[in-house]
Design a protein around this motif. Sequence first.
Motif, short mmCIF file in Angstrom:
data_model
loop_
_atom_site.label_atom_id
_atom_site.label_comp_id
_atom_site.label_asym_id
_atom_site.label_seq_id
_atom_site.Cartn_x
_atom_site.Cartn_y
_atom_site.Cartn_z
N PHE A 166 0.82 -1.20 0.00
CA PHE A 166 0.00 0.00 0.00
C PHE A 166 0.86 1.26 0.00
CE2 PHE A 166 -2.84 -3.02 2.37
CZ PHE A 166 -3.73 -3.19 1.33
N ASP A 167 0.39 2.26 -0.74
CA ASP A 167 1.05 3.56 -0.71
C ASP A 167 0.57 4.39 0.47
OD1 ASP A 167 2.45 3.24 -3.25
OD2 ASP A 167 0.47 3.37 -4.16
N ALA A 168 -0.66 4.10 0.95
CA ALA A 168 -1.23 4.87 2.05
C ALA A 168 -2.43 4.09 2.59
CB ALA A 168 -1.68 6.26 1.58
N ALA A 169 -2.96 4.56 3.71
CA ALA A 169 -4.10 3.90 4.33
C ALA A 169 -4.93 4.92 5.09
CB ALA A 169 -3.65 2.79 5.29
N GLU A 181 4.17 8.18 8.49
CA GLU A 181 3.80 9.58 8.62
C GLU A 181 2.31 9.69 8.35
OE1 GLU A 181 6.20 11.43 5.67
OE2 GLU A 181 8.09 11.05 6.71
N GLY A 182 1.69 10.78 8.78
CA GLY A 182 0.27 10.91 8.57
C GLY A 182 -0.23 12.32 8.74
N VAL A 183 -1.47 12.53 8.32
CA VAL A 183 -2.13 13.80 8.49
C VAL A 183 -3.54 13.52 9.01
CG1 VAL A 183 -2.94 13.82 6.07
CG2 VAL A 183 -2.81 15.96 7.36
N GLU A 184 -3.96 14.31 9.98
CA GLU A 184 -5.30 14.13 10.55
C GLU A 184 -6.36 14.59 9.56
OE1 GLU A 184 -7.90 16.10 14.12
OE2 GLU A 184 -5.86 15.43 14.63
N LEU A 185 -7.42 13.80 9.46
CA LEU A 185 -8.52 14.15 8.57
C LEU A 185 -9.70 14.73 9.35
CD1 LEU A 185 -8.52 11.04 6.18
CD2 LEU A 185 -7.49 13.30 5.80
N MET A 186 -10.20 14.00 10.34
CA MET A 186 -11.41 14.43 11.03
C MET A 186 -11.62 13.62 12.29
SD MET A 186 -14.29 12.56 8.63
CE MET A 186 -13.38 12.79 7.10
N GLY A 187 -12.50 14.11 13.13
CA GLY A 187 -12.99 13.35 14.26
C GLY A 187 -14.37 12.82 13.91
N ARG A 290 -9.27 9.56 16.16
CA ARG A 290 -9.45 10.41 14.98
C ARG A 290 -9.18 9.59 13.71
NH1 ARG A 290 -11.62 15.01 16.78
NH2 ARG A 290 -10.65 16.27 15.12
N TYR A 291 -9.63 10.12 12.58
CA TYR A 291 -9.32 9.53 11.28
C TYR A 291 -8.06 10.20 10.72
CZ TYR A 291 -13.94 7.37 11.23
OH TYR A 291 -15.05 6.62 11.53
N PHE A 292 -7.17 9.38 10.15
CA PHE A 292 -5.93 9.87 9.58
C PHE A 292 -5.71 9.25 8.21
CE2 PHE A 292 -5.42 10.01 14.16
CZ PHE A 292 -4.78 11.21 14.39
N LEU A 293 -4.99 9.97 7.37
CA LEU A 293 -4.38 9.38 6.19
C LEU A 293 -2.92 9.15 6.55
CD1 LEU A 293 -4.50 8.61 3.12
CD2 LEU A 293 -3.68 10.95 2.66
N VAL A 294 -2.45 7.92 6.43
CA VAL A 294 -1.07 7.59 6.80
C VAL A 294 -0.36 6.93 5.61
CG1 VAL A 294 -1.59 7.33 9.25
CG2 VAL A 294 -1.78 5.36 7.75
N TRP A 295 0.96 7.06 5.61
CA TRP A 295 1.77 6.49 4.53
C TRP A 295 3.15 6.14 5.07
CZ3 TRP A 295 0.00 11.48 4.90
CH2 TRP A 295 0.96 12.47 5.15
N PRO A 296 3.90 5.29 4.36
CA PRO A 296 5.23 4.92 4.85
C PRO A 296 6.15 6.14 4.92
CG PRO A 296 4.49 3.44 3.11
CD PRO A 296 3.52 4.57 3.13
N ALA A 297 6.97 6.20 5.94
CA ALA A 297 7.90 7.31 6.10
C ALA A 297 8.79 7.45 4.87
CB ALA A 297 8.78 7.09 7.34
N GLY A 298 8.95 8.69 4.42
CA GLY A 298 9.78 8.96 3.27
C GLY A 298 9.08 8.84 1.93
N ARG A 299 7.79 8.45 1.93
CA ARG A 299 7.06 8.26 0.67
C ARG A 299 6.02 9.35 0.44
NH1 ARG A 299 7.67 5.83 -3.68
NH2 ARG A 299 5.60 4.88 -3.77
N GLY A 300 6.03 10.38 1.25
CA GLY A 300 4.99 11.41 1.17
C GLY A 300 4.97 12.20 -0.11
#
Length: 321
Positions: A166-169, A181-187, A290-300
């Motif tokens: 997977f590239d992200a989840a 790594e990740g970014v918060e989407l929503m609660g 919370r909901y997040f979009l996450v991805w492998p470190a260094g692949r952002g």
Amino acid sequence: MDDEDSPMLIEGRQMSKSVRQPMAIPRRFLPSMSLLTAFEAAARHQSFTIAAQELAITQSAVSRQIRLLEEQIGCQLFVRDKQTVRLSEAGAAYAREIGEALRRIGTASLNLHANPHGGTLNLAILPTFGTRWLAPRLPRFFELHQGITVNLSTRLTAFDFESDPFDAAIHFGDRPWAGSEGVELMGEMVLPVGAPSFFNTHPVKSAADLVELPLLHLASRPDHWERWFSRHGTTVGRLRGMLFDQFATAAQAAGSGLGLALLPTFLIAADLDRGDLVPALNAPMESPERYFLVWPAGRGQHGPLAHFREWIVDEAQALGR
């Protein structure tokens, strides 16, 4: 995770800040594709003859390729017994690894063939989040990025970015994730809901009235009902009831009158609008996760991921406005 339903624990190894080039594997440990495909087919069928039919070559050619592979790696992969063959213990372990490697090569080649210019994003999603929130919005993403292909795979169990392709989840839970790594989407706000007919025979005036009612539970959030009762000033003991692994099936069960489910309002908005589900009480609770979009470190900075990340963050923020 259903999604939501089940928090997905993304695991990985901590990466060093400096980028290291992988060590080259000696050529003698890199068998040719013809040897590997012959082995994979023979291992899958436990038969050289059936493998030969699948590959459109002779049985003797398959046998010869397996011998060459065994000589190259220095290990017996099959046990020959008169007219039959079976994988050795080492061969069975090797077959699992080779089968997965060939599958990933095939998937990568198919993705490139289908979309040679725009790139592909392989995204793991939570089932109900994916079907009820993400999928209806994806046409807007494709309008903006017509060359990008997004492949969706649902996951209810924990996985490792290093072993899953997977590239992200989409992740529901807490921070942090080692090696990711990740970014918060929503609660989310959850609300106790049931079918309109349910309340004809089960009148509810306060949170305490729910304690003896049939409650529907999510396997990924086993303590959410206890949290909800505590939030609304009601002490409860051990709660019992039907258990579900996805929000969608819990919502369907609640709508069929089987009990009350504690569900995120943004995922059941259509059910509430239609009147298929109604709140037991106007008593929401904000989930601590919370909901997040996450991805492998260094692949952002992977192109399709960067475009998708920018888009989905905007979509999530619009939901909150």
